[in-house]
Design a protein around this motif. Structure first.
Motif, PDB file in Angstrom:
ATOM      1  N   GLU A 274     -44.507  18.087 -21.223  1.00 15.27           N
ATOM      2  CA  GLU A 274     -44.854  17.375 -22.450  1.00 15.27           C
ATOM      3  C   GLU A 274     -43.655  16.582 -22.970  1.00 15.27           C
ATOM      4  OE1 GLU A 274     -47.081  19.373 -25.878  1.00 15.27           O
ATOM      5  OE2 GLU A 274     -45.131  18.920 -26.775  1.00 15.27           O
ATOM      6  N   PHE A 275     -42.495  17.249 -22.987  1.00 19.69           N
ATOM      7  CA  PHE A 275     -41.268  16.576 -23.437  1.00 19.69           C
ATOM      8  C   PHE A 275     -41.006  15.307 -22.634  1.00 19.69           C
ATOM      9  CE2 PHE A 275     -36.893  16.339 -21.699  1.00 19.69           C
ATOM     10  CZ  PHE A 275     -36.322  15.586 -22.722  1.00 19.69           C
ATOM     11  N   LEU A 276     -41.063  15.416 -21.305  1.00 21.79           N
ATOM     12  CA  LEU A 276     -40.775  14.254 -20.447  1.00 21.79           C
ATOM     13  C   LEU A 276     -41.765  13.124 -20.693  1.00 21.79           C
ATOM     14  CD1 LEU A 276     -39.797  15.819 -16.990  1.00 21.79           C
ATOM     15  CD2 LEU A 276     -38.331  14.430 -18.490  1.00 21.79           C
ATOM     16  N   LYS A 277     -43.027  13.492 -20.836  1.00 20.03           N
ATOM     17  CA  LYS A 277     -44.068  12.494 -21.050  1.00 20.03           C
ATOM     18  C   LYS A 277     -43.841  11.761 -22.378  1.00 20.03           C
ATOM     19  CE  LYS A 277     -49.146  12.177 -21.141  1.00 20.03           C
ATOM     20  NZ  LYS A 277     -49.358  11.747 -22.527  1.00 20.03           N
ATOM     21  N   VAL A 278     -43.677  12.528 -23.439  1.00 17.57           N
ATOM     22  CA  VAL A 278     -43.546  11.946 -24.782  1.00 17.57           C
ATOM     23  C   VAL A 278     -42.299  11.073 -24.874  1.00 17.57           C
ATOM     24  CG1 VAL A 278     -43.090  12.507 -27.211  1.00 17.57           C
ATOM     25  CG2 VAL A 278     -44.855  13.772 -25.942  1.00 17.57           C
ATOM     26  N   VAL A 279     -41.163  11.593 -24.426  1.00 17.06           N
ATOM     27  CA  VAL A 279     -39.906  10.868 -24.645  1.00 17.06           C
ATOM     28  C   VAL A 279     -39.782   9.691 -23.672  1.00 17.06           C
ATOM     29  CG1 VAL A 279     -37.399  11.066 -24.822  1.00 17.06           C
ATOM     30  CG2 VAL A 279     -38.858  12.891 -25.702  1.00 17.06           C
ATOM     31  N   THR A 280     -40.286   9.845 -22.454  1.00 16.01           N
ATOM     32  CA  THR A 280     -40.279   8.704 -21.533  1.00 16.01           C
ATOM     33  C   THR A 280     -41.076   7.536 -22.125  1.00 16.01           C
ATOM     34  OG1 THR A 280     -40.095  10.174 -19.628  1.00 16.01           O
ATOM     35  CG2 THR A 280     -40.815   7.931 -19.172  1.00 16.01           C
ATOM     36  N   GLU A 281     -42.233   7.858 -22.682  1.00 12.84           N
ATOM     37  CA  GLU A 281     -43.038   6.804 -23.321  1.00 12.84           C
ATOM     38  C   GLU A 281     -42.317   6.165 -24.498  1.00 12.84           C
ATOM     39  OE1 GLU A 281     -46.974   8.300 -24.238  1.00 12.84           O
ATOM     40  OE2 GLU A 281     -47.420   8.533 -22.105  1.00 12.84           O
ATOM     41  N   MET A 282     -41.641   7.001 -25.291  1.00  9.77           N
ATOM     42  CA  MET A 282     -40.883   6.448 -26.428  1.00  9.77           C
ATOM     43  C   MET A 282     -39.801   5.488 -25.927  1.00  9.77           C
ATOM     44  SD  MET A 282     -40.403   9.744 -29.039  1.00  9.77           S
ATOM     45  CE  MET A 282     -39.732   8.848 -30.461  1.00  9.77           C
ATOM     46  N   ILE A 283     -39.158   5.843 -24.830  1.00  7.28           N
ATOM     47  CA  ILE A 283     -38.105   4.968 -24.292  1.00  7.28           C
ATOM     48  C   ILE A 283     -38.725   3.658 -23.792  1.00  7.28           C
ATOM     49  CG2 ILE A 283     -36.362   4.690 -22.467  1.00  7.28           C
ATOM     50  CD1 ILE A 283     -35.999   7.767 -22.549  1.00  7.28           C
ATOM     51  N   LEU A 284     -39.791   3.784 -23.007  1.00  2.00           N
ATOM     52  CA  LEU A 284     -40.397   2.586 -22.414  1.00  2.00           C
ATOM     53  C   LEU A 284     -40.977   1.665 -23.489  1.00  2.00           C
ATOM     54  CD1 LEU A 284     -42.083   4.216 -19.268  1.00  2.00           C
ATOM     55  CD2 LEU A 284     -39.987   2.820 -19.341  1.00  2.00           C
ATOM     56  N   ASN A 285     -41.458   2.259 -24.583  1.00  3.98           N
ATOM     57  CA  ASN A 285     -42.008   1.465 -25.687  1.00  3.98           C
ATOM     58  C   ASN A 285     -40.947   1.080 -26.719  1.00  3.98           C
ATOM     59  OD1 ASN A 285     -44.533   1.749 -24.521  1.00  3.98           O
ATOM     60  ND2 ASN A 285     -44.975   3.622 -25.661  1.00  3.98           N
ATOM     61  N   LYS A 286     -39.699   1.357 -26.383  1.00  2.00           N
ATOM     62  CA  LYS A 286     -38.579   1.040 -27.279  1.00  2.00           C
ATOM     63  C   LYS A 286     -38.730   1.661 -28.672  1.00  2.00           C
ATOM     64  CE  LYS A 286     -37.457  -3.200 -24.747  1.00  2.00           C
ATOM     65  NZ  LYS A 286     -36.922  -2.352 -23.635  1.00  2.00           N
ATOM     66  N   LYS A 287     -39.287   2.863 -28.707  1.00  2.00           N
ATOM     67  CA  LYS A 287     -39.423   3.590 -29.969  1.00  2.00           C
ATOM     68  C   LYS A 287     -38.232   4.512 -30.201  1.00  2.00           C
ATOM     69  CE  LYS A 287     -43.528   2.131 -31.257  1.00  2.00           C
ATOM     70  NZ  LYS A 287     -44.789   2.665 -30.735  1.00  2.00           N
ATOM     71  N   ILE A 288     -37.346   4.574 -29.237  1.00  6.09           N
ATOM     72  CA  ILE A 288     -36.183   5.445 -29.379  1.00  6.09           C
ATOM     73  C   ILE A 288     -35.011   4.805 -28.650  1.00  6.09           C
ATOM     74  CG2 ILE A 288     -36.678   6.879 -27.326  1.00  6.09           C
ATOM     75  CD1 ILE A 288     -35.837   9.351 -29.031  1.00  6.09           C
ATOM     76  N   GLN A 289     -33.835   4.946 -29.225  1.00  4.78           N
ATOM     77  CA  GLN A 289     -32.622   4.412 -28.603  1.00  4.78           C
ATOM     78  C   GLN A 289     -31.688   5.564 -28.299  1.00  4.78           C
ATOM     79  OE1 GLN A 289     -30.750   1.079 -30.727  1.00  4.78           O
ATOM     80  NE2 GLN A 289     -32.570   1.032 -32.021  1.00  4.78           N
ATOM     81  N   TYR A 290     -30.813   5.356 -27.335  1.00  2.89           N
ATOM     82  CA  TYR A 290     -29.907   6.449 -26.972  1.00  2.89           C
ATOM     83  C   TYR A 290     -28.530   5.900 -26.664  1.00  2.89           C
ATOM     84  CZ  TYR A 290     -28.782  11.142 -25.253  1.00  2.89           C
ATOM     85  OH  TYR A 290     -28.252  12.396 -25.087  1.00  2.89           O
ATOM     86  N   GLN A 291     -27.601   6.290 -27.483  1.00  2.91           N
ATOM     87  CA  GLN A 291     -26.215   5.848 -27.324  1.00  2.91           C
ATOM     88  C   GLN A 291     -25.499   6.756 -26.328  1.00  2.91           C
ATOM     89  OE1 GLN A 291     -24.625   3.251 -28.861  1.00  2.91           O
ATOM     90  NE2 GLN A 291     -22.715   3.777 -27.828  1.00  2.91           N
ATOM     91  N   GLU A 292     -24.863   6.158 -25.342  1.00  3.52           N
ATOM     92  CA  GLU A 292     -24.102   6.940 -24.362  1.00  3.52           C
ATOM     93  C   GLU A 292     -22.668   6.448 -24.284  1.00  3.52           C
ATOM     94  OE1 GLU A 292     -26.239   6.365 -20.683  1.00  3.52           O
ATOM     95  OE2 GLU A 292     -27.728   7.912 -21.142  1.00  3.52           O
ATOM     96  N   SER A 293     -21.750   7.367 -24.011  1.00  2.82           N
ATOM     97  CA  SER A 293     -20.372   7.014 -23.637  1.00  2.82           C
ATOM     98  C   SER A 293     -20.241   7.276 -22.146  1.00  2.82           C
ATOM     99  CB  SER A 293     -19.356   7.914 -24.350  1.00  2.82           C
ATOM    100  OG  SER A 293     -19.181   7.558 -25.681  1.00  2.82           O
ATOM    101  N   HIS A 294     -19.775   6.281 -21.406  1.00  2.00           N
ATOM    102  CA  HIS A 294     -19.633   6.455 -19.962  1.00  2.00           C
ATOM    103  C   HIS A 294     -18.173   6.558 -19.560  1.00  2.00           C
ATOM    104  CE1 HIS A 294     -23.831   5.546 -18.591  1.00  2.00           C
ATOM    105  NE2 HIS A 294     -23.883   5.153 -19.858  1.00  2.00           N
ATOM    106  N   ALA A 295     -17.826   7.622 -18.867  1.00  2.00           N
ATOM    107  CA  ALA A 295     -16.520   7.683 -18.210  1.00  2.00           C
ATOM    108  C   ALA A 295     -16.775   7.310 -16.755  1.00  2.00           C
ATOM    109  CB  ALA A 295     -15.935   9.081 -18.319  1.00  2.00           C
TER     110      ALA A 295
END
Lengths: 347, 347
Positions: B297-318
């Motif tokens: 359920e988590f993967l389904k809901v959050v993947t959809e939020m990402i694809l629909n641009k309903k959620i953003q995620y800030q990352e720091s890359h080393a």
């Protein structure tokens, strides 16, 4: 006119209340002959209950908390059983026993509206079932129901688990221990005197110790060889800190009271809260009055346990309403043995 | 033979770990040409995740805790996405992306049995859905699922409530805030720099403040005018003490982490726990790995939020596995901005 002795909240204490200063006994009078309006009735107090939580009500009215503050220079209130001695109410008839939040005075006039507001209920069972009236402010009253609700609604107790109960010989603890035992748990308790510890063993606790003379961590490790699954928390402070280290994964803390903290001007700080994360612990506070739907089942189960002699209940009786302030102080200082009640009058 | 740089747990720290002392980078070699037995396969690390909880694993093996200790002088482990580069397994085929607990080294040979034990799963979605692989150790990995499980299984969030999230710009906090917002809650967060605070506001937090430069109690009172119903606890210590005073009746504390405590030789003590009783608060710790059933359920809901641009995620890359120790230190000291990942190799 009849004498009407009242127990008055007379000053906000900062540490332990002092009898005669923060709580005073006042002699007044009550007019038993005054006519009643429709819906009014007069109650005579039979027994009253003094409980640790009452310390929290002895505060300045501006401080919010879960229970309302006592009104200054007014009678204190608490759980009582009173008898209707005069009535123009169709809900509360002459001779009825009434349980609920009541004033700490000998006589009190009220009405149906106020009775509903304070949740007063007729409780005539003790007239016929042989159970002492005082039990209805203890094992069958708020403290007993607190134990019941705590174990089942918050603690989610399961047979085979280990429960540890602090202040175990108190009004709530002794009920919690015996119900948990009947449910198939290993039950361990602590109390503040050897007499109390002996009593815990006599009523079926698998292990008990005197926290004043023995080391809590050592005794818990010895008496709870499989760790602690449920902690019935009545004490707070250092006791809580020690128990956190011995709780098992998915442990539950039934946060019922913290009597060690009530009379400190500033509460003790507690370390080791990382254990809550490390062991997926649920630490949950509750107020029994938020679970009214549990009352019929609680009364049925525990009344049967009493009648079948499956549960015992130790009470300390103070005789006479004027002994109420000392009785409350005894509870706050742990000098009482078992549930402290004050016998005010016979029916 | 190929180079195989490893990140080694080399000494138990007492406070903050020191790069080169407690965590060291070791150059070794890996034989890519060695023949495989049936069921064996070779993984190449693409991205790895450094997270606050890892500090708890840098301990002496004799101390029990929820996550196993790192083995001394062995590669550290954590959440990774790796690619199968050679295989005699029918479950993990050449080219598959694999998510789960993995060693912090460039190459690793394992087998079906070990993969099952550690819960490694094939995660080929990012090959086609355009979502960066690094998201699969962050918003779509353990931290994102921690936010999801925390909110729904522990926090029991409801539309109209107010949630406060500490360490809100971190790997877990930013997901928790945006999901709670989508659920209809008022969302308030704190972070340790003005840049982070601006980011929180940009991603939809109703209120945010810098806990290092502003007074937490004052800001919470201002930003949570109806009090706090749910506290997503990532910090512990004094922050917890302040929040306890502003939680509403029936408040929930989602005890996810206490990053302020991880590098103290002795944990801070917390006052005001009486609030838990006074306000019927539920303070509950959890480990996301105890809720595997929530993953689909988590993967389904959050993947959809990402694809629909309903959620953003800030990352720091080393960039490069040899930067792993510094990246972890940045997380423990709050120097990272958003989810800290280490890019090790491209597929």
């Amino acid at each position: 006119m009849v004498a009407n002795t009242q127990v008055i909240f007379s000053k906000v204490p900062t540490t332990y209340p002092v009898v005669g200063e923060h709580i005073t006994v006042k002699k007044s009078e009550f007019d038993l002959d005054a006519p009643l309006a429709d819906g009014e009735f007069v109650l005579k107090t039979l027994v009253l209950s003094v409980d640790p939580y009452m310390r929290g009500r002895m505060r300045d009215a501006s401080t919010k908390s879960y229970s309302p503050p006592f009104a200054l220079n007014e009678p204190m209130t608490g759980h009582t059983v009173k008898e209707v001695v005069k009535s123009k109410s169709s809900n509360f008839k002459e001779g009825d026993f009434v349980y609920g939040m009541g004033t700490f005075e000998e006589y009190f006039k009220t009405n149906d509206h106020v009775a509903k507001l304070y949740g007063l209920v007729v409780r005539n069972d003790p007239k016929t079932n042989g159970i002492p009236i005082s039990n209805y402010v203890g094992i069958l009253g708020m403290p007993g129901m607190t134990a019941y609700v705590g174990l089942y609604k918050i603690g989610e107790i399961k047979a085979g688990e280990t429960i540890y109960i602090s202040a175990a010989s108190g009004a709530v603890g002794q009920v919690a221990g015996q119900i948990a035992k009947a449910q198939g748990l290993r039950v361990v308790g602590s109390a503040g005197s050897d007499e109390k510890v002996a009593h815990l063993k006599a009523i079926g606790f698998d292990g008990a110790f005197n926290y004043k003379t023995e080391d809590t961590a050592t005794k818990l490790a010895e008496l709870c060889p499989k760790g602690i699954d449920v902690y019935f928390e009545n004490v707070g402070g250092k006791m809580l800190e020690v128990v956190l280290t011995q709780l098992n994964k998915f442990g539950r803390i039934i946060a019922c009271g913290m009597i060690s903290q009530y009379n400190l001007s500033e509460g003790e700080k507690v370390g080791g809260l990382m254990q809550i994360i490390a062991k997926s612990i649920k630490f949950q506070g509750f107020i029994v009055s938020d679970f009214p739907e549990a009352e019929p089942e609680f009364l049925k189960v525990v009344t049967e346990m009493i009648l079948n002699k499956k549960i015992q209940y130790q009470e300390s009786h103070a005789e006479g309403i004027e002994k109420t302030p000392e009785a409350l102080l005894d509870v706050l200082k742990g000098k009482n043995f078992g549930k402290q009640v004050v016998d005010v009058a016979k029916p």
